[in-house]
Design a protein around this motif. Structure first.
Motif, mmCIF file in Angstrom:
data_model
loop_
_atom_site.group_PDB
_atom_site.id
_atom_site.type_symbol
_atom_site.label_atom_id
_atom_site.label_comp_id
_atom_site.label_asym_id
_atom_site.label_seq_id
_atom_site.Cartn_x
_atom_site.Cartn_y
_atom_site.Cartn_z
ATOM 1 N N UNK A 10 0.815 -1.215 0.000
ATOM 2 C CA UNK A 10 0.000 0.000 0.000
ATOM 3 C C UNK A 10 0.848 1.264 0.000
ATOM 4 N N UNK A 11 1.908 1.293 0.764
ATOM 5 C CA UNK A 11 2.664 2.521 0.973
ATOM 6 C C UNK A 11 3.256 3.088 -0.307
ATOM 7 N N UNK A 12 3.643 2.231 -1.244
ATOM 8 C CA UNK A 12 4.272 2.726 -2.472
ATOM 9 C C UNK A 12 3.771 2.038 -3.745
ATOM 10 N N UNK A 13 2.781 1.160 -3.610
ATOM 11 C CA UNK A 13 2.225 0.488 -4.780
ATOM 12 C C UNK A 13 3.109 -0.586 -5.383
ATOM 13 N N UNK A 14 4.170 -0.987 -4.677
ATOM 14 C CA UNK A 14 5.088 -2.002 -5.198
ATOM 15 C C UNK A 14 4.368 -3.343 -5.359
ATOM 16 N N UNK A 15 4.346 -3.912 -6.583
ATOM 17 C CA UNK A 15 3.716 -5.233 -6.755
ATOM 18 C C UNK A 15 4.546 -6.306 -6.062
ATOM 19 N N UNK A 16 3.905 -7.114 -5.252
ATOM 20 C CA UNK A 16 4.595 -8.139 -4.480
ATOM 21 C C UNK A 16 4.430 -9.530 -5.086
ATOM 22 N N UNK A 17 3.248 -9.789 -5.639
ATOM 23 C CA UNK A 17 2.969 -11.086 -6.252
ATOM 24 C C UNK A 17 1.790 -10.925 -7.205
ATOM 25 N N UNK A 18 1.613 -11.906 -8.078
ATOM 26 C CA UNK A 18 0.507 -11.859 -9.032
ATOM 27 C C UNK A 18 0.275 -13.256 -9.593
ATOM 28 N N UNK A 105 12.859 -2.499 2.704
ATOM 29 C CA UNK A 105 13.030 -1.413 1.729
ATOM 30 C C UNK A 105 13.716 -1.862 0.439
ATOM 31 N N UNK A 106 14.389 -3.002 0.472
ATOM 32 C CA UNK A 106 15.146 -3.442 -0.708
ATOM 33 C C UNK A 106 14.400 -4.464 -1.556
ATOM 34 N N UNK A 107 13.095 -4.565 -1.360
ATOM 35 C CA UNK A 107 12.315 -5.531 -2.132
ATOM 36 C C UNK A 107 12.232 -5.126 -3.604
ATOM 37 N N UNK A 108 12.302 -6.105 -4.474
ATOM 38 C CA UNK A 108 12.123 -5.867 -5.902
ATOM 39 C C UNK A 108 10.675 -6.175 -6.274
ATOM 40 N N UNK A 109 10.201 -5.648 -7.406
ATOM 41 C CA UNK A 109 8.834 -5.980 -7.847
ATOM 42 C C UNK A 109 8.648 -7.492 -7.974
ATOM 43 N N UNK A 110 7.510 -7.959 -7.529
ATOM 44 C CA UNK A 110 7.133 -9.377 -7.590
ATOM 45 C C UNK A 110 8.149 -10.255 -6.845
ATOM 46 N N UNK A 111 8.584 -9.752 -5.704
ATOM 47 C CA UNK A 111 9.559 -10.499 -4.902
ATOM 48 C C UNK A 111 8.993 -11.833 -4.409
#
Length: 217
Positions: A10-18, A105-111
């Motif tokens: 939520x905080x930055x819209x970073x996609x985590x999974x799909x 903080x170092x997560x990449x998209x779709x981590x």
């Protein structure tokens, strides 16, 4: 049925999974997935915790839990209550599996793309809303979906722009109001001076004459 699923921070819209969708679904849903990303950018801590967004032949349902947004794109005929039950199941499993890592903080998209395995398994269970298992879920879920906010995608996408304009207009109006107050005070003083200035000068002159006369007489 559930067509696609995306999970984002939520905080930055970073996609985590799909969900890993087939080529046909990717082609059909490309525009709606772009809309989902636009929704993620608008989310914050004050956003509605659950919402259904109408867009063409689909609904984009989302639920927020512990700083994560779980969103699914569903056909309009798919029961809303079942869609949110599906998202709840994903939220519980995702929180248990990756909850402690979401805020890194170092997560990449779709981590956490490996979570697709659970998404696909759960999605298959919910494919047919008429199965006995899903009918039971509908009956067991006491949630009143009529209380969940429903929005139109077009209104949602324009809302931020409109709010910015409203805020700008509000600031301009506030500045103009303050300027008006200052001008009004000055005009009032000037009017009082014109009305009472000569009289005040005469009274002061008389008082000065009386003071000097009493002092030197």
């Amino acid at each position: 049925m559930v067509k696609s699923t995306i999970i984002a921070r939520v905080v930055d819209g970073l996609p985590l999974a799909a969900s890993m969708d087939d080529e046909q679904a990717e082609s059909e849903l490309a525009g709606y997935k772009s809309q989902a990303k636009a929704i993620f950018k608008k989310l914050n801590a004050q956003s509605e915790p659950m919402c259904s967004i109408e867009s063409g032949p689909y609904y984009l349902h989302y639920t927020l839990s512990q700083g994560v947004c779980y969103l699914c794109i569903c056909e309009k005929s798919f029961p809303r209550k079942l869609a949110f039950t599906y998202l709840d199941e994903l939220a519980k499993e995702f929180s248990m599996s990756y909850g402690s890592e979401v805020d890194k903080t170092n997560l990449r998209p779709y981590a956490f793309i490996k979570f697709d395995t659970f998404i696909q398994k759960t999605k298959r269970i919910y494919e047919d809303s008429r199965t006995q298992q899903n009918l039971s879920k509908l009956n067991e879920d006491l949630r009143d979906v009529t209380q969940i906010m429903t929005k139109n995608m077009e209104d949602l996408l324009w809302r931020g722009d409109n709010l910015d304009r409203m805020n700008s207009a509000s600031d301009h109006l506030r500045n103009q109001t303050e300027k008006f107050r200052k001008d009004a005070r000055w005009l009032n003083l000037e009017a009082m001076y014109r009305k009472y200035g000569i009289l005040a000068a005469i009274v002061l002159g008389l008082l000065l004459v009386i003071y000097l006369w009493s002092k030197f007489s």
